[in-house]
Design a protein around this motif. Structure first.
Motif, short mmCIF file in Angstrom:
data_model
loop_
_atom_site.label_atom_id
_atom_site.label_comp_id
_atom_site.label_asym_id
_atom_site.label_seq_id
_atom_site.Cartn_x
_atom_site.Cartn_y
_atom_site.Cartn_z
N SER A 67 39.98 -23.06 -5.86
CA SER A 67 38.54 -23.37 -5.92
C SER A 67 38.19 -24.79 -5.47
CB SER A 67 38.02 -23.16 -7.35
OG SER A 67 38.72 -24.00 -8.26
N THR A 68 39.17 -25.63 -5.24
CA THR A 68 38.89 -27.03 -4.89
C THR A 68 38.45 -27.16 -3.45
OG1 THR A 68 40.48 -27.84 -6.53
CG2 THR A 68 39.85 -29.35 -4.77
N LYS A 69 37.37 -27.88 -3.25
CA LYS A 69 36.83 -28.16 -1.91
C LYS A 69 37.01 -29.64 -1.58
CE LYS A 69 35.08 -23.95 -1.40
NZ LYS A 69 35.81 -23.28 -2.47
N GLN A 70 36.89 -29.94 -0.29
CA GLN A 70 37.02 -31.33 0.15
C GLN A 70 36.00 -32.22 -0.56
OE1 GLN A 70 39.45 -32.56 2.32
NE2 GLN A 70 38.69 -34.52 1.57
N ALA A 71 34.81 -31.69 -0.78
CA ALA A 71 33.75 -32.47 -1.44
C ALA A 71 34.15 -32.88 -2.85
CB ALA A 71 32.45 -31.66 -1.48
N ASP A 72 34.95 -32.05 -3.52
CA ASP A 72 35.40 -32.39 -4.88
C ASP A 72 36.28 -33.65 -4.85
OD1 ASP A 72 34.16 -30.08 -5.93
OD2 ASP A 72 35.91 -28.87 -5.37
N LEU A 73 37.16 -33.73 -3.86
CA LEU A 73 38.02 -34.91 -3.74
C LEU A 73 37.21 -36.14 -3.35
CD1 LEU A 73 41.11 -33.41 -1.85
CD2 LEU A 73 40.59 -33.39 -4.29
N GLN A 78 34.71 -41.49 -4.52
CA GLN A 78 33.51 -42.32 -4.57
C GLN A 78 33.26 -42.89 -5.96
OE1 GLN A 78 30.56 -39.58 -3.14
NE2 GLN A 78 31.45 -39.47 -1.08
N LYS A 79 33.65 -42.17 -6.98
CA LYS A 79 33.42 -42.61 -8.35
C LYS A 79 34.52 -43.52 -8.89
CE LYS A 79 30.60 -38.68 -9.89
NZ LYS A 79 30.52 -37.55 -10.87
N ILE A 84 43.50 -45.21 -7.75
CA ILE A 84 43.56 -43.75 -7.75
C ILE A 84 44.46 -43.30 -6.60
CG2 ILE A 84 41.49 -43.57 -6.32
CD1 ILE A 84 40.78 -40.99 -7.82
N LEU A 85 45.16 -42.20 -6.81
CA LEU A 85 45.93 -41.61 -5.72
C LEU A 85 45.76 -40.10 -5.73
CD1 LEU A 85 48.86 -40.10 -6.62
CD2 LEU A 85 49.45 -42.46 -7.16
N ILE A 95 42.35 -33.00 2.76
CA ILE A 95 42.92 -34.30 3.11
C ILE A 95 42.54 -35.32 2.05
CG2 ILE A 95 42.95 -33.84 5.60
CD1 ILE A 95 40.43 -35.55 5.84
N ALA A 96 43.42 -36.29 1.85
CA ALA A 96 43.12 -37.35 0.89
C ALA A 96 41.96 -38.19 1.42
CB ALA A 96 44.35 -38.22 0.68
N PRO A 97 40.98 -38.49 0.60
CA PRO A 97 39.85 -39.32 1.04
C PRO A 97 40.32 -40.70 1.51
CG PRO A 97 39.34 -38.24 -1.04
CD PRO A 97 40.80 -38.00 -0.78
#
Length: 268
Positions: A67-73, A78-79, A84-85, A95-97
């Motif tokens: 269920s995880t989307k790129q927007a979730d990462l 951003q927060k 963080i890694l 992909i990692a942000p």
């Protein structure tokens, strides 16, 4: 080489403990994993254990693979207010942000890598730092200038940033990858050979000679066993110093996650 790795680890850990005692800001880390990759679980567990042993805060965010989307990462990035890694590999094309340098504990983002290219005081990728530690222990901390190093691998995590850091230290660097004609290379020309392709058997221990340092960054599972990129032929003894897998570069890499978190806490 195991005794050398142990000595480096204990020395670096003592140094980091001393830094923690002098910090005015807390050392925190958030680890984000997506899915249930077995290798990732081992790496994450080792990082969390190290932070726990030192009484430091390490938050583990586990996201469902399906269920995880790129927007979730991207939202988590951003927060982020402290290091963080995003544990690699990420599934499903995620992909990692691209993290800003002040929270980029892995040193994989464009800002940190740009600082590295410019020779500024960047947070180095942890495996690069581990490799530099081993070279320093074997060749001498001040003997990078003119050192002939072959780097086999071109990833953004190890191969490219390692080659750049060695160039910054005035080493003579040759870069190879899995598409290079490795059979035609005269490996005896190099003082240090770093192999980081993720392909077991891309080189073997019969190709090295006494006095060389061979750093095996790869980790692969073959017949249920963890092995590196270098194949060790039965009955063939290599006079070169070759780092073990497991228990080699990876052990120091985990320690440098802590080191980078401390460095970021020092300069919030």
């Amino acid at each position: 080489m195991k005794s050398v790795i142990n000595t480096i680890y204990e020395s670096k850990l003592a140094e980091l403990k001393s830094k923690i005692d002098t910090l005015h800001a807390p050392v925190k880390l958030t680890i984000v994993t997506v899915g249930d990759d077995p290798a990732s679980k081992v790496y994450v567990r080792n990082k969390i254990r190290l932070f726990d042993e030192l009484g430091l805060e390490c938050n583990h965010v586990i996201l469902a693979e399906e269920s995880t989307k790129q927007a979730d990462l991207d939202v988590l990035a951003q927060k982020a207010k402290h290091p963080i890694l995003f544990q690699l590999p990420l599934p499903n094309g995620l992909i990692a942000p691209d993290l800003p340098a002040h929270v980029d504990v892995d040193g994989f983002g464009s800002e940190a890598l740009g600082q590295l290219v410019l020779g500024q005081n960047a947070v180095l990728p942890c495996t690069v730092q581990a490799t530099i530690d081993i070279i320093s222990a074997h060749c001498g901390e001040y003997n990078f200038s003119g050192l002939k190093v072959a780097v086999v691998g071109r990833s953004n995590i190890v191969g490219k940033p390692l080659a750049i850091e060695l160039i910054n230290r005035q080493s003579t660097v040759a870069s190879f990858n899995s598409c290079s004609d490795l059979a035609a290379v005269d490996w005896n020309r190099y003082d240090v050979i770093v192999v980081a392709t993720g392909a077991h058997g891309i080189l073997d221990n019969s190709q090295f000679i006494e006095g060389q340092l061979i750093i095996d960054v790869g980790i692969n599972r073959v017949d249920g066993k963890l092995v590196g990129d270098i194949k060790h032929h039965d009955g063939i003894f290599s006079a070169a110093a070759i780092t073990p897998v497991p228990g080699g570069v990876g052990r120091l890499t985990c320690l440098h996650v802590l080191g980078n978190a401390i460095k970021l806490a020092e300069c919030p």
